[in-house]
Write a protein that holds these residues in place. Structure first.
Motif, PDB file in Angstrom:
ATOM      1  N   LEU A  52      -0.394  -3.469   1.928  1.00 21.55           N
ATOM      2  CA  LEU A  52      -1.700  -4.122   2.090  1.00 21.55           C
ATOM      3  C   LEU A  52      -2.616  -3.559   1.007  1.00 21.55           C
ATOM      4  CD1 LEU A  52      -3.693  -5.844   3.781  1.00 21.55           C
ATOM      5  CD2 LEU A  52      -4.025  -3.869   5.254  1.00 21.55           C
ATOM      6  N   LEU A  53      -3.136  -4.438   0.158  1.00 21.60           N
ATOM      7  CA  LEU A  53      -3.996  -4.019  -0.955  1.00 21.60           C
ATOM      8  C   LEU A  53      -5.407  -4.515  -0.686  1.00 21.60           C
ATOM      9  CD1 LEU A  53      -4.210  -2.848  -3.886  1.00 21.60           C
ATOM     10  CD2 LEU A  53      -3.603  -5.131  -4.714  1.00 21.60           C
ATOM     11  N   THR A  54      -6.387  -3.602  -0.721  1.00 22.64           N
ATOM     12  CA  THR A  54      -7.760  -4.003  -0.453  1.00 22.64           C
ATOM     13  C   THR A  54      -8.722  -3.115  -1.233  1.00 22.64           C
ATOM     14  OG1 THR A  54      -9.266  -4.638   1.342  1.00 22.64           O
ATOM     15  CG2 THR A  54      -8.067  -2.550   1.629  1.00 22.64           C
ATOM     16  N   GLY A  55     -10.012  -3.360  -1.050  1.00 22.85           N
ATOM     17  CA  GLY A  55     -11.012  -2.565  -1.752  1.00 22.85           C
ATOM     18  C   GLY A  55     -12.001  -1.979  -0.758  1.00 22.85           C
ATOM     19  N   VAL A 102       3.501  -8.216  -0.293  1.00 26.42           N
ATOM     20  CA  VAL A 102       2.193  -7.607  -0.585  1.00 26.42           C
ATOM     21  C   VAL A 102       1.110  -8.565  -0.090  1.00 26.42           C
ATOM     22  CG1 VAL A 102       0.640  -6.735  -2.378  1.00 26.42           C
ATOM     23  CG2 VAL A 102       3.127  -6.493  -2.664  1.00 26.42           C
ATOM     24  N   VAL A 103       0.244  -8.041   0.767  1.00 24.27           N
ATOM     25  CA  VAL A 103      -0.888  -8.817   1.279  1.00 24.27           C
ATOM     26  C   VAL A 103      -2.144  -8.313   0.578  1.00 24.27           C
ATOM     27  CG1 VAL A 103      -2.300  -9.296   3.334  1.00 24.27           C
ATOM     28  CG2 VAL A 103       0.191  -9.117   3.543  1.00 24.27           C
ATOM     29  N   ALA A 104      -2.934  -9.232   0.000  1.00 22.99           N
ATOM     30  CA  ALA A 104      -4.230  -8.839  -0.564  1.00 22.99           C
ATOM     31  C   ALA A 104      -5.305  -9.211   0.449  1.00 22.99           C
ATOM     32  CB  ALA A 104      -4.476  -9.549  -1.889  1.00 22.99           C
ATOM     33  N   ALA A 105      -6.035  -8.200   0.910  1.00 21.26           N
ATOM     34  CA  ALA A 105      -7.179  -8.442   1.798  1.00 21.26           C
ATOM     35  C   ALA A 105      -8.408  -8.418   0.908  1.00 21.26           C
ATOM     36  CB  ALA A 105      -7.257  -7.369   2.874  1.00 21.26           C
ATOM     37  N   VAL A 106      -8.888  -9.608   0.559  1.00 21.61           N
ATOM     38  CA  VAL A 106      -9.956  -9.721  -0.443  1.00 21.61           C
ATOM     39  C   VAL A 106     -11.299  -9.614   0.290  1.00 21.61           C
ATOM     40  CG1 VAL A 106     -10.866 -11.127  -2.328  1.00 21.61           C
ATOM     41  CG2 VAL A 106      -8.407 -11.149  -1.833  1.00 21.61           C
ATOM     42  N   TYR A 123       0.451 -12.889  -0.274  1.00 23.24           N
ATOM     43  CA  TYR A 123      -0.398 -13.528   0.740  1.00 23.24           C
ATOM     44  C   TYR A 123      -1.820 -13.032   0.526  1.00 23.24           C
ATOM     45  CZ  TYR A 123      -1.777 -15.279   5.362  1.00 23.24           C
ATOM     46  OH  TYR A 123      -2.377 -15.973   6.394  1.00 23.24           O
ATOM     47  N   ARG A 124      -2.769 -13.974   0.524  1.00 30.86           N
ATOM     48  CA  ARG A 124      -4.179 -13.609   0.358  1.00 30.86           C
ATOM     49  C   ARG A 124      -4.951 -14.005   1.613  1.00 30.86           C
ATOM     50  NH1 ARG A 124      -1.897 -14.550  -3.939  1.00 30.86           N
ATOM     51  NH2 ARG A 124      -1.646 -16.759  -3.441  1.00 30.86           N
ATOM     52  N   ILE A 125      -5.675 -13.018   2.160  1.00 32.67           N
ATOM     53  CA  ILE A 125      -6.601 -13.301   3.249  1.00 32.67           C
ATOM     54  C   ILE A 125      -7.951 -12.808   2.764  1.00 32.67           C
ATOM     55  CG2 ILE A 125      -5.863 -11.186   4.463  1.00 32.67           C
ATOM     56  CD1 ILE A 125      -6.563 -12.671   7.099  1.00 32.67           C
ATOM     57  N   MET A 126      -8.980 -13.602   3.009  1.00 32.23           N
ATOM     58  CA  MET A 126     -10.233 -13.406   2.286  1.00 32.23           C
ATOM     59  C   MET A 126     -11.409 -13.409   3.259  1.00 32.23           C
ATOM     60  SD  MET A 126     -10.991 -15.964  -0.820  1.00 32.23           S
ATOM     61  CE  MET A 126     -12.279 -15.645  -2.013  1.00 32.23           C
ATOM     62  N   ALA A 127     -12.392 -12.551   3.012  1.00 30.12           N
ATOM     63  CA  ALA A 127     -13.633 -12.599   3.792  1.00 30.12           C
ATOM     64  C   ALA A 127     -14.438 -13.819   3.375  1.00 30.12           C
ATOM     65  CB  ALA A 127     -14.445 -11.329   3.545  1.00 30.12           C
ATOM     66  N   ALA A 194      -6.272  -8.856   8.548  1.00 30.94           N
ATOM     67  CA  ALA A 194      -5.351  -8.495   7.457  1.00 30.94           C
ATOM     68  C   ALA A 194      -4.275  -7.535   7.958  1.00 30.94           C
ATOM     69  CB  ALA A 194      -6.133  -7.869   6.298  1.00 30.94           C
ATOM     70  N   LEU A 195      -4.708  -6.603   8.794  1.00 29.77           N
ATOM     71  CA  LEU A 195      -3.756  -5.632   9.346  1.00 29.77           C
ATOM     72  C   LEU A 195      -2.704  -6.339  10.196  1.00 29.77           C
ATOM     73  CD1 LEU A 195      -3.505  -2.577   9.150  1.00 29.77           C
ATOM     74  CD2 LEU A 195      -4.810  -2.389  11.268  1.00 29.77           C
ATOM     75  N   GLU A 196      -3.142  -7.305  10.957  1.00 34.56           N
ATOM     76  CA  GLU A 196      -2.210  -8.036  11.828  1.00 34.56           C
ATOM     77  C   GLU A 196      -1.137  -8.753  10.991  1.00 34.56           C
ATOM     78  OE1 GLU A 196      -4.200 -10.728  14.532  1.00 34.56           O
ATOM     79  OE2 GLU A 196      -2.308 -11.797  14.818  1.00 34.56           O
TER      80      GLU A 196
END
Ligand code: T3D
Length: 262
Positions: A52-55, A102-106, A123-127, A194-196
């Motif tokens: 899981l990749l995030t900022g 790899v999931v990107a939590a944007v 996979y991209r999940i975005m706010a 994103a965690l789910e």
């Protein structure tokens, strides 16, 4: 490891967090090296089954740290651009060829290479408050971090050209409509949503996921006949995993499979 990149491994899920919130997670040399090395570590660690990749803070990543970059340019002219070979290419390849999802939590704006890293993810999940911005042409640069490869595949050549020639913030709702993200949730929901998704992938058939990823990458550059051959090789390998046997046995017994990644 530099604390500008955080790494946590829990139950098969490696969470990598870009951690320069005051600089909107801009990529200085220390951060690029740490990110490259952290991705390499996750890639080679059999205990890692998804990433899981995030900022941290209000941005996902605004790309190259332009404050550091302007100093490098003044000191070394065009030589400063070797960071593409030294950092951006290995980072993008590490994400795209990671033998696990790899999931990107944007969580906020993803610009330049930051957008490139998100586009290279599976996979991209975005706010709903986040946005993508190709940014490069705005500072007279061409696309890097794989964007000239990933963006046309995600949104089509015409739209990719428009987004590269005329950089602008593509907000979450538009990103969803044009295929730049898989899902949009509120910023408050993003961490748990994103965690789910990432946990679900970390509990999945890891070897099969790696093979799916490999065959899709292979298919992007080969003919149907070559891809069929590749699929055949990969299917033989997937068919020999414990997960496959266990899942088929579970199906026959009308039970839920429990994947171990082997
Ligand atoms: O050799 C090579 O380097 C080649 C490799 C290139 C890879 C790349 O990634 S090139 C692309 C680099 N990135 C950009 O060009 C993006 C520049 N930033 C922006 O266009 C905007 O900041 C954003 C659209 C990303 C966000 O806009 P907004 O309005 O939300 O924020 P802002 O007010 O513009 O910025 C807030 C702060 O972040 C501001 O600092 P300050 O004034 O509060 O001290 C701004 O300077 C800073 N910031 C934003 N982006 C960067 C940055 N600082 C350093 N580097 C940045 N990329």
């Amino acid at each position: 490891m530099a604390d500008t990149v955080l790494y946590e491994l829990t139950d098969g899920l490696a969470t990598i967090t870009l951690n320069r919130p005051d600089a909107m997670n801009a990529l200085d040399n220390t951060t690029k090296e740490a990110l490259r090395d952290t991705l390499t570590r996750a890639s080679g660690d059999p205990a890692v089954r998804a990433v899981l990749l995030t900022g941290s803070g209000r941005a996902f990543c605004v790309g190259q740290d332009l404050k550091e970059h302007v100093e490098a340019l003044r000191a070394a002219g065009g030589q400063a651009l070797s960071t593409v070979q030294d950092h951006y290419n290995p980072i993008t390849l590490a994400i795209a060829s990671m033998p696990k999802p790899v999931v990107a939590a944007v969580n906020g704006v993803a610009a330049g290479a930051g957008a490139g890293f998100a586009f290279a993810a599976d996979y991209r999940i975005m706010a709903d408050t986040a946005a993508f911005n190709t940014a490069f042409a705005g500072i007279a640069l061409t696309a890097d971090s794989g964007i000239s490869w990933t963006l046309p595949r995600l949104v089509g050549t015409g739209r990719a050209a428009e987004l590269l020639y005329f950089p602008r913030s593509v907000k979450a709702q538009e990103a969803l409509e044009i295929g730049l993200t898989h899902r949009v949730v509120t910023s408050g929901e993003l961490p748990s949503a994103a965690l789910e998704v990432a946990r679900r992938l970390a509990e999945g058939p890891t070897a099969a996921y790696a093979a799916i990823k490999e065959s899709m990458a292979f298919g992007a550059g080969h003919s149907l006949a070559e891809t069929l051959e590749k699929e055949g090789e990969l299917q033989i390998a997937a068919g020999g995993t414990f997960d496959h046997l266990d899942a088929v046995e579970a199906f026959v017994k009308k039970e839920k499979p429990r994947f171990t990644g082997r």
